[in-house]
Design an enzyme around this catalytic site. Structure first.
Site, PDB file in Angstrom:
ATOM      1  N   SER A 274       4.781  22.330  25.343  1.00 36.22           N
ATOM      2  CA  SER A 274       3.778  21.678  24.487  1.00 36.22           C
ATOM      3  C   SER A 274       2.628  22.594  24.084  1.00 36.22           C
ATOM      4  O   SER A 274       1.896  22.285  23.141  1.00 36.22           O
ATOM      5  CB  SER A 274       3.210  20.440  25.188  1.00 36.22           C
ATOM      6  OG  SER A 274       2.410  20.806  26.299  1.00 36.22           O
TER       7      SER A 274
ATOM      8  N   LYS B 207      -3.884  21.130  27.882  1.00 34.19           N
ATOM      9  CA  LYS B 207      -3.940  21.035  26.423  1.00 34.19           C
ATOM     10  C   LYS B 207      -5.197  21.765  25.950  1.00 34.19           C
ATOM     11  O   LYS B 207      -5.991  22.278  26.726  1.00 34.19           O
ATOM     12  CB  LYS B 207      -4.000  19.579  25.958  1.00 34.19           C
ATOM     13  CG  LYS B 207      -2.907  18.672  26.494  1.00 34.19           C
ATOM     14  CD  LYS B 207      -1.552  18.929  25.890  1.00 34.19           C
ATOM     15  CE  LYS B 207      -0.517  17.958  26.446  1.00 34.19           C
ATOM     16  NZ  LYS B 207       0.856  18.284  26.004  1.00 34.19           N
TER      17      LYS B 207
END
Length: 234
Positions: free
Chosen positions: A43, A97
């Site tokens: 990701s 993230k």
């Protein structure tokens, strides 16, 4: 089988006190100062790869009581572009993230293009990206762009053939004390587009360096060029 009594346990502890001290020190360091985290997915490609072990600075934003997540003192605030570790508000899973939206920002996305406080990000395609920095086990088209918004610039991956990802959302203002997190691999990331805002107290540290890295696609061979490498925030 002979059982250990209290006296034997005490003797064992005395005989191995140096080793136990080191173990306790490592546990204390991970709890209070710097934790390490295995990147389990793609990701955050092209910046963080599957098999990377990242170091998360637990005192970048807060000083916490060791072995807890209780904040004693705030020492800084996450900034746009920071790569951070945090607990998902969806299910408590620890994630890594990039901070994209700050408290008070108005943020939206149109056809994968970010707009923050009325300013649209600029996208410049990056040619000839090495295969190892693209999503593994995905054979369809991948394109890498440099996303620039003010002083923030970093590379992202988009997959034109993926249609099930959230590629647009309406303008929304981020509440005080909360943040918007996105993965750099935009069509292969479960992030704030799905679980919305992340409260500040769920953020556990800032990632700025790798510990080491293993290449899952090549029999777990070490990626020596990534050992101790700095993770570029921009």
């Amino acid at each position: 089988m002979k059982s250990f009594g209290l006296a034997q346990l005490r003797q064992l502890a005395r005989d191995n006190k140096g080793f136990l001290f080191v173990v306790f020190g490592m546990i204390f360091m991970r709890s209070a100062l710097a934790d390490w985290y295995v990147v389990p997915s793609s990701s955050m490609y092209p910046h963080l790869l599957e098999g990377d072990r990242v170091i998360s600075n637990r005192v970048a934003y807060d000083i916490r009581i060791p072995f807890t997540d209780i904040i004693l003192k705030k020492v800084g605030n996450p900034q746009r572009g920071d790569i951070v570790t945090f607990f998902s508000p969806e299910d408590g899973t620890r994630l890594v993230k990039r901070v994209i939206g700050l408290p008070g920002d108005t943020i939206e996305m149109r056809d994968r293009r970010l707009i923050i406080n009325g300013e649209e990000a600029n996208y410049q395609e990056v040619p000839d990206v090495p295969r190892e920095y693209l999503t593994p086990r995905y054979e369809m088209s991948q394109r890498v762009f440099t996303e620039t918004l003010g002083d923030l610039h970093h590379n992202i991956i988009v997959m034109p053939d993926v249609y099930q990802s959230i590629q647009s959302f309406a303008p929304v203002q981020i509440p005080e004390g909360q943040y918007v997190m996105l993965g750099d691999n935009r069509d292969n990331s479960r992030d704030s587009r799905y679980f919305h805002f992340v409260k500040r107290e769920l953020i556990t540290g800032r990632v700025s360096r790798l510990m080491f890295s293993l290449d899952y696609e090549n029999h777990y061979m070490p990626r020596f060029d990534r050992f101790g490498a700095k993770v570029a925030q921009q």
